[in-house]
Design a protein around this motif. Structure first.
Motif, PDB file in Angstrom:
ATOM      1  N   LYS A 150      -9.452   4.322  -3.974  1.00  0.00           N
ATOM      2  CA  LYS A 150      -9.140   5.408  -3.264  1.00  0.00           C
ATOM      3  C   LYS A 150      -9.233   6.374  -3.731  1.00  0.00           C
ATOM      4  O   LYS A 150      -9.812   7.666  -3.507  1.00  0.00           O
ATOM      5  CB  LYS A 150      -7.736   5.043  -2.349  1.00  0.00           C
ATOM      6  CG  LYS A 150      -8.077   4.319  -1.234  1.00  0.00           C
ATOM      7  CD  LYS A 150      -6.714   3.713  -0.796  1.00  0.00           C
ATOM      8  CE  LYS A 150      -5.754   4.752  -0.029  1.00  0.00           C
ATOM      9  NZ  LYS A 150      -4.485   3.786   0.126  1.00  0.00           N
ATOM     10  N   ARG A 151      -8.385   6.789  -4.961  1.00  0.00           N
ATOM     11  CA  ARG A 151      -8.426   7.995  -5.687  1.00  0.00           C
ATOM     12  C   ARG A 151      -9.620   8.228  -6.317  1.00  0.00           C
ATOM     13  O   ARG A 151      -9.985   9.543  -6.626  1.00  0.00           O
ATOM     14  CB  ARG A 151      -7.010   7.912  -6.738  1.00  0.00           C
ATOM     15  CG  ARG A 151      -5.736   7.865  -5.890  1.00  0.00           C
ATOM     16  CD  ARG A 151      -4.606   7.854  -6.713  1.00  0.00           C
ATOM     17  NE  ARG A 151      -3.449   7.357  -5.883  1.00  0.00           N
ATOM     18  CZ  ARG A 151      -2.331   7.617  -6.303  1.00  0.00           C
ATOM     19  NH1 ARG A 151      -1.978   8.089  -7.685  1.00  0.00           N
ATOM     20  NH2 ARG A 151      -1.152   6.965  -5.711  1.00  0.00           N
ATOM     21  N   GLU A 155       0.645  -1.093  -0.057  1.00  0.00           N
ATOM     22  CA  GLU A 155      -0.152  -0.078  -0.119  1.00  0.00           C
ATOM     23  C   GLU A 155       0.854   1.287   0.192  1.00  0.00           C
ATOM     24  O   GLU A 155       0.585   2.144  -0.824  1.00  0.00           O
ATOM     25  CB  GLU A 155      -1.039  -0.005   1.198  1.00  0.00           C
ATOM     26  CG  GLU A 155      -1.963   1.072   1.040  1.00  0.00           C
ATOM     27  CD  GLU A 155      -3.449   0.661   1.822  1.00  0.00           C
ATOM     28  OE1 GLU A 155      -3.207  -0.095   2.629  1.00  0.00           O
ATOM     29  OE2 GLU A 155      -4.377   1.365   1.672  1.00  0.00           O
ATOM     30  N   GLY A 180     -12.929   7.262  -3.539  1.00  0.00           N
ATOM     31  CA  GLY A 180     -12.691   7.438  -2.136  1.00  0.00           C
ATOM     32  C   GLY A 180     -12.742   6.248  -1.155  1.00  0.00           C
ATOM     33  O   GLY A 180     -13.416   6.639  -0.012  1.00  0.00           O
ATOM     34  N   GLN A 181     -13.003   4.994  -1.944  1.00  0.00           N
ATOM     35  CA  GLN A 181     -13.398   3.691  -1.054  1.00  0.00           C
ATOM     36  C   GLN A 181     -12.064   3.015  -1.094  1.00  0.00           C
ATOM     37  O   GLN A 181     -11.581   2.823  -2.055  1.00  0.00           O
ATOM     38  CB  GLN A 181     -14.677   3.159  -1.482  1.00  0.00           C
ATOM     39  CG  GLN A 181     -15.821   4.008  -1.345  1.00  0.00           C
ATOM     40  CD  GLN A 181     -17.003   3.349  -1.889  1.00  0.00           C
ATOM     41  OE1 GLN A 181     -17.073   2.233  -2.489  1.00  0.00           O
ATOM     42  NE2 GLN A 181     -18.151   3.968  -1.765  1.00  0.00           N
ATOM     43  N   ARG A 182     -11.757   2.499  -0.036  1.00  0.00           N
ATOM     44  CA  ARG A 182     -10.472   1.686   0.085  1.00  0.00           C
ATOM     45  C   ARG A 182     -11.005   0.260   0.612  1.00  0.00           C
ATOM     46  O   ARG A 182     -11.806  -0.075   1.587  1.00  0.00           O
ATOM     47  CB  ARG A 182      -9.571   2.033   1.386  1.00  0.00           C
ATOM     48  CG  ARG A 182      -8.488   1.147   1.680  1.00  0.00           C
ATOM     49  CD  ARG A 182      -7.796   1.606   2.812  1.00  0.00           C
ATOM     50  NE  ARG A 182      -6.382   0.693   3.035  1.00  0.00           N
ATOM     51  CZ  ARG A 182      -6.854  -0.222   3.738  1.00  0.00           C
ATOM     52  NH1 ARG A 182      -7.818  -0.595   4.440  1.00  0.00           N
ATOM     53  NH2 ARG A 182      -5.824  -1.085   3.961  1.00  0.00           N
ATOM     54  N   ARG A 201      -6.925  -1.250  -5.424  1.00  0.00           N
ATOM     55  CA  ARG A 201      -7.141  -0.547  -4.134  1.00  0.00           C
ATOM     56  C   ARG A 201      -7.026   0.930  -4.152  1.00  0.00           C
ATOM     57  O   ARG A 201      -7.826   1.666  -3.831  1.00  0.00           O
ATOM     58  CB  ARG A 201      -6.851  -1.355  -3.071  1.00  0.00           C
ATOM     59  CG  ARG A 201      -7.205  -0.858  -1.685  1.00  0.00           C
ATOM     60  CD  ARG A 201      -6.113  -1.371  -0.759  1.00  0.00           C
ATOM     61  NE  ARG A 201      -6.876  -2.180   0.320  1.00  0.00           N
ATOM     62  CZ  ARG A 201      -6.399  -2.917   1.258  1.00  0.00           C
ATOM     63  NH1 ARG A 201      -5.080  -2.721   1.403  1.00  0.00           N
ATOM     64  NH2 ARG A 201      -7.040  -3.857   2.136  1.00  0.00           N
ATOM     65  N   GLU A 202      -5.685   1.045  -4.555  1.00  0.00           N
ATOM     66  CA  GLU A 202      -5.100   2.514  -4.585  1.00  0.00           C
ATOM     67  C   GLU A 202      -6.136   3.392  -5.764  1.00  0.00           C
ATOM     68  O   GLU A 202      -6.429   4.454  -5.498  1.00  0.00           O
ATOM     69  CB  GLU A 202      -3.757   2.437  -5.171  1.00  0.00           C
ATOM     70  CG  GLU A 202      -3.131   3.915  -4.907  1.00  0.00           C
ATOM     71  CD  GLU A 202      -3.051   4.543  -3.630  1.00  0.00           C
ATOM     72  OE1 GLU A 202      -3.112   3.734  -2.550  1.00  0.00           O
ATOM     73  OE2 GLU A 202      -3.156   5.717  -3.578  1.00  0.00           O
TER      74      GLU A 202
END
Ligand code: ADP
Ligand code: MG
Length: 915
Positions: free
Chosen positions: A76-77, A32, A80-82, A72-73
């Motif tokens: 997130k970008r 991560e 906005g969810q991981r 996953r990254e």
């Protein structure tokens, strides 16, 4: 007892599987910081690197940790969810081609991005299957942000797209769509005439959302494309008039009593052609032009009807007492009995009806069909996700080879599942339910009430109205609006009534769903600070409401009956208590419920007496839950057995379809099928020679005249076969070789005349058309066979075996027909003035697509009294026009009192349906 002990010590198989998956999570988590340090462009470039590494021989499994960390990254970008750790596990399970059981609200939509991305790296296309168009669009748009960020393309297949749009969507790395659309595209593709017209690529990997609904509940729902049924009765009559005239002169045809065949003589053909032209039936070209196949077919059948079938010997004309219509009833050749309800296939029955001047009965012709079960078994790798699969794990494994892995929730479930409350009568039960709802409303607790049918939903709704309790009723008709209602079902004091199937795919968030409210309530506001302010207000309100609802105990799920299968009950229950939310659930039952009446009601009655059940009082006891669960397990097992048995029948046609489609695909891809054509021609000759010259027969026993007629019929060649037969020392091989030579010469001449290019085109077109024709006829025969097979289940014979054997014989006959028709047609092809190429059947008039819904299909029930054998009936009822909220042109089909599909919340008649 021992099993339980062993489980306690060793853990379940599921626990062990999970342990192995868990071990792989830290490696992903460890990546991560590295991923987080990459720029957007560097992160996106990972895709290119992965693809290179694949090309260099690394496997998807090698890439999994890095690929998952990348997705996953990206999530997130973009969103906005991981991805939670349990979501990573879900992703691994899906990647392995298994079913991930993850509860409602666990974020399965996001889980699917991991294996979808990983498997799309191969460039072979990944399908993500949703239960409706609305969800397909929503998920493709929503998750598409991740894929596009990483440089993958995303497509969505929904109702109403053109072929071009479909092809583009299928060409994408990842394609979202509904099971209906995927299935119909498959069928349509396999009815096309050119490879480049197909829209789907080869199947690679599919992830099926709500997999239990699609592969269990709807497994046997067939998708059917059926074709022109009623509009050819006029043609039967017209052709009949011509043939009636024609056969007055015996010199126009030759018939073979033994083989029950009849052919037109040269003279007959000419006269038929002239008469058909005069009658306006034959509009252009010659009778044997590729475009006139149907006419030739009708002509042949009518000719057979007139010359080979005798009234009161082969059939009788009888008035049907049920509808007062005159019908042709066949007579069994051996027993002389009338065979009520049996019909000749292939248009022969209609030709007989025309001959006798009775109404020509339409036949609804299936052109192509497939069940979801068989469609999804076409994928080399299949995976599924749902909140409820474990109860059906055996079936998934046995039929689809799909293992089920139960994945723990991200946060512990703290929902309180109360024991069932049982009443004597339904009336008392509903009174208790209403009391509970009133209590919940008093403390602002939202209630979701499940019923087992739309009808019952409406009854409950009437009760609620009487008590002045505001509520929403969900029916499965409007997906988008339904999603909105469900999303708001968690608002303080909300009461929502739903049938058990309704509302899948959207989760109920406590306090309501702010984003959906903003989208709908502020849809007409221009962007700007004012809208921002209103949106912020809504978000705040929802957050406040969330606290209120949490204080009140979360969502209360009320079941008003237990469903036949535990899975459906679990689905309902699972709507509450998502992501660690508080919640409650309780089922209210009565001795009048279907499940109670049908199963174990005696035992249950006795048990309840002992427990002291009285009028007006409820009884609550863990025994009852146990007994009910047992009853449900029994029903589940029975349903599984039934589906398994039916599957065995389906498999027969499925194998044949696979073979035909594979062959068809080869033909479509090829530019030159001449080798196949020659092979077919030679086989046909082999067949007729074998038929007319029995093995080891003396030349005197040969049917040389018959053989000559065959050659005439097939090739329009006049060969001195009778003279050959008289030659000294000649044998069947010599005869065969001479016919082959003559036929090859004929075809070589035609090829020279047309030019090889044109000939190759004609061959391919004739081959495909004839294959479709015989396959379609074969489908009908199989259908009839299957309908009739149960009737033979007497004696020692196993109906399934009978069916298999006969289906095999029919299949071979179909191939023989194909060879004959292709050969005969090509031998007669003439160079006609350029006619438009024939349309594939798919595009001709009257073709329509039907999906038989499980509730509608009488097909699902085994007929009584024949040992549980499947006798399939065919309720060929087309689906009603579907109202698609996204497509205003379909809104007219909305019932006047239903909510308007625009989502206004008003009734249709007061909104877009206002006259
Ligand atoms: P399911 O299909 O499993 O019932 P959904 O995919 O509809 O669940 O997701 C439910 C809700 O949870 C959605 O609003 C989604 O945005 C949210 N969600 C899912 N995964 C995450 C995550 N990792 N972080 C934050 N929110 C999430
Ligand atoms: Mg979902």
């Amino acid at each position: 007892m021992f099993a339980r002990l062993a489980r306690a010590i060793l853990g379940t198989q599921n626990d062990r599987a999970l342990k192995a998956y868990r071990k792989r999570v830290p490696a992903i988590n460890a990546l991560e910081p590295k991923m987080a340090a990459l720029s957007d462009a560097e992160l996106a470039a990972q895709t290119v690197r992965f693809r290179e590494r694949l090309a260099q021989g690394e496997t998807l499994d090698d890439l999994l940790p890095e690929a998952f960390a990348t997705v996953r990254e990206a999530a997130k970008r973009t969103l906005g969810q991981r991805h939670f750790d349990v979501q990573l596990i879900g992703g691994m399970v899906l990647h392995e081609g298994k079913i991930a059981e993850m509860k409602t609200g666990e974020g399965k939509t996001l889980v699917a991005t991991l294996p979808a991305y990983l498997n799309a790296l191969t460039g072979k296309g990944v399908h993500v299957v949703t239960v409706n168009d609305y969800l397909a669009r929503r998920d493709a748009e929503w998750m598409g942000q991740i894929y596009r960020f990483l440089g993958l393309s995303v497509g969505v297949i929904v109702h109403g797209l053109t072929d071009e749009e479909r092809r583009a969507a299928y060409a994408c790395d990842i394609t979202y769509g509904t099971n209906n659309e995927f299935g119909f595209d498959y069928l349509r593709d396999n009815m096309k005439y050119r490879f480049e017209d197909m829209v789907q690529r080869d199947f690679h990997y599919a992830i099926v959302d709500e997999v239990d609904s699609i592969l269990i509940d709807e497994a046997r729902t067939p998708l059917i494309i059926s074709g022109p049924a009623d509009d050819s009765s006029e043609l039967y009559r017209q052709v009949d008039a011509v043939v009636r005239e024609l056969v007055r002169d015996a010199g126009t045809y030759e018939k073979d009593e033994k083989f029950r065949t009849v052919t037109l003589t040269e003279d007959g053909t000419e006269r038929a052609e002239r008469m058909l032209r005069e009658a306006g039936i034959l509009r252009e070209g010659n009778l044997y032009d590729a475009a006139n196949i149907t006419i030739v077919h009708h002509l042949n059948q009518s000719l057979r009807a007139h010359t080979l079938f005798r009234r009161d010997v082969d059939y009788v004309v009888r008035r049907d007492p049920r509808d007062g219509v005159d019908k042709i009833v066949l007579i069994d050749e051996f027993t002389g009995r009338m065979m009520e309800g049996r019909r000749y296939s292939d248009g022969l029955h209609q030709a007989l009806e025309a001959k006798e001047g009775v109404p020509v009965q339409p036949e609804n012709q299936t052109l192509a069909s497939i069940t979801f079960q068989n469609y999804f078994r076409l994928y080399p790798k299949l995976a599924g996700m749902t909140g409820t699969a474990a109860t059906e794990a055996d079936e998934f494994l046995e039929i689809y080879n799909l293992a089920v892995v139960e994945i723990p929730t991200n946060l512990p479930v703290i929902r309180k599942d109360h024991d069932d409350e049982v009443y004597k009568t339904a009336r008392e039960k509903y009174e208790a339910v209403i009391r509970l709802i009133e209590e919940c409303r008093a403390r602002n607790q939202p209630v979701l009430m499940g019923t087992t049918s739309i009808e019952k939903s409406e009854q409950v709704s009437a009760l609620l109205k009487k008590r002045n309790i505001p509520h929403q009723v969900l029916n499965a008709r409007f997906h988008e609006q339904e999603a909105y209602i469900i999303a708001q079902a968690g608002a303080p004091g909300a009461v929502t009534v739903a049938t058990n199937m309704a509302g899948r795919g959207t989760d109920i968030q406590l306090g309501g769903n702010a984003e959906m409210r903003i989208r709908l309530e502020l849809a007409n506001m221009p962007d700007g600070p004012e809208k921002e302010a209103r949106a912020a207000a809504i978000r705040e309100e929802v957050a406040r409401n969330r606290e209120i609802v949490k204080q009140a105990g979360g969502l209360y799920v009320v079941g008003t009956e237990r469903h036949e299968s535990r899975r459906i009950d679990n689905q309902l229950r699972g709507r509450s208590g998502r992501q660690g939310d508080p919640g409650e659930s309780k089922f209210f039952l009565s001795l009048e419920d279907d499940l109670m009446r049908i199963f174990g009601s005696d035992r249950m009655g006795g048990m309840l007496e002992r427990l002291g059940l009285k009028e007006g009082e409820a009884i609550v006891h863990p025994w009852i839950n146990k007994a009910l669960e047992k009853a449900q397990k029994k029903v589940e097992a029975r349903n599984f057995d039934m589906r398994k048995n039916l599957l065995k029948y389906d498999n027969v046609m499925n194998d044949q379809r696979r073979e035909v489609y594979a062959q068809r695909r080869e033909f479509m891809k090829a530019n030159d099928v001449s080798a196949t054509i020659v092979e077919m021609r030679h086989e046909v000759i082999e067949d007729i020679v074998a038929k007319r010259i029995p093995e080891n027969a003396m030349p005197e026993q040969w049917d040389a005249a018959g053989l000559k007629a065959d050659v005439q019929r097939l090739f329009n060649l006049d060969l001195p076969v009778e003279d050959w037969a008289k030659e000294e020392g000649i044998d069947d091989a010599d005869i065969r070789d001479r016919i082959v030579k003559a036929a090859d010469t004929l075809m070589a001449r035609k090829t020279a005349e047309f030019g090889p290019d044109l000939m190759r085109q004609i061959e391919k077109s004739v081959l495909l058309q004839m294959l479709d024709q015989v396959w379609k006829e074969h489908l009908l025969l199989l259908d009839h066979l299957r309908q009739g097979i149960g009737l033979r289940a007497y004696g020692q014979r196993d109906p399934l075996n009978e069916y298999k054997q006969e289906a095999f014989v029919l299949f071979n006959q179909m191939l023989a027909h194909l060879r004959e028709r292709v050969t005969a047609l090509l031998a007669r092809v003439e160079l006609a003035p350029p006619a438009p190429p024939p349309e594939p059947i798919l595009f001709s008039r009257g073709v329509h697509e039907t999906r038989l819904d499980p509730g509608e299909a009488g097909a699902l029930e085994p007929a009584e009294g024949n040992g549980g054998t499947a006798v399939l009936t065919r309720p060929a009822r087309a689906r009603q026009t579907r109202v698609d909220p996204a497509d205003p042109s379909t809104w007219h089909a909305t019932p006047r009192n239903a909510p308007c599909p625009c989502g206004s919340g008003k009734k249709y008649k007061h909104c877009h349906g206002r006259i």
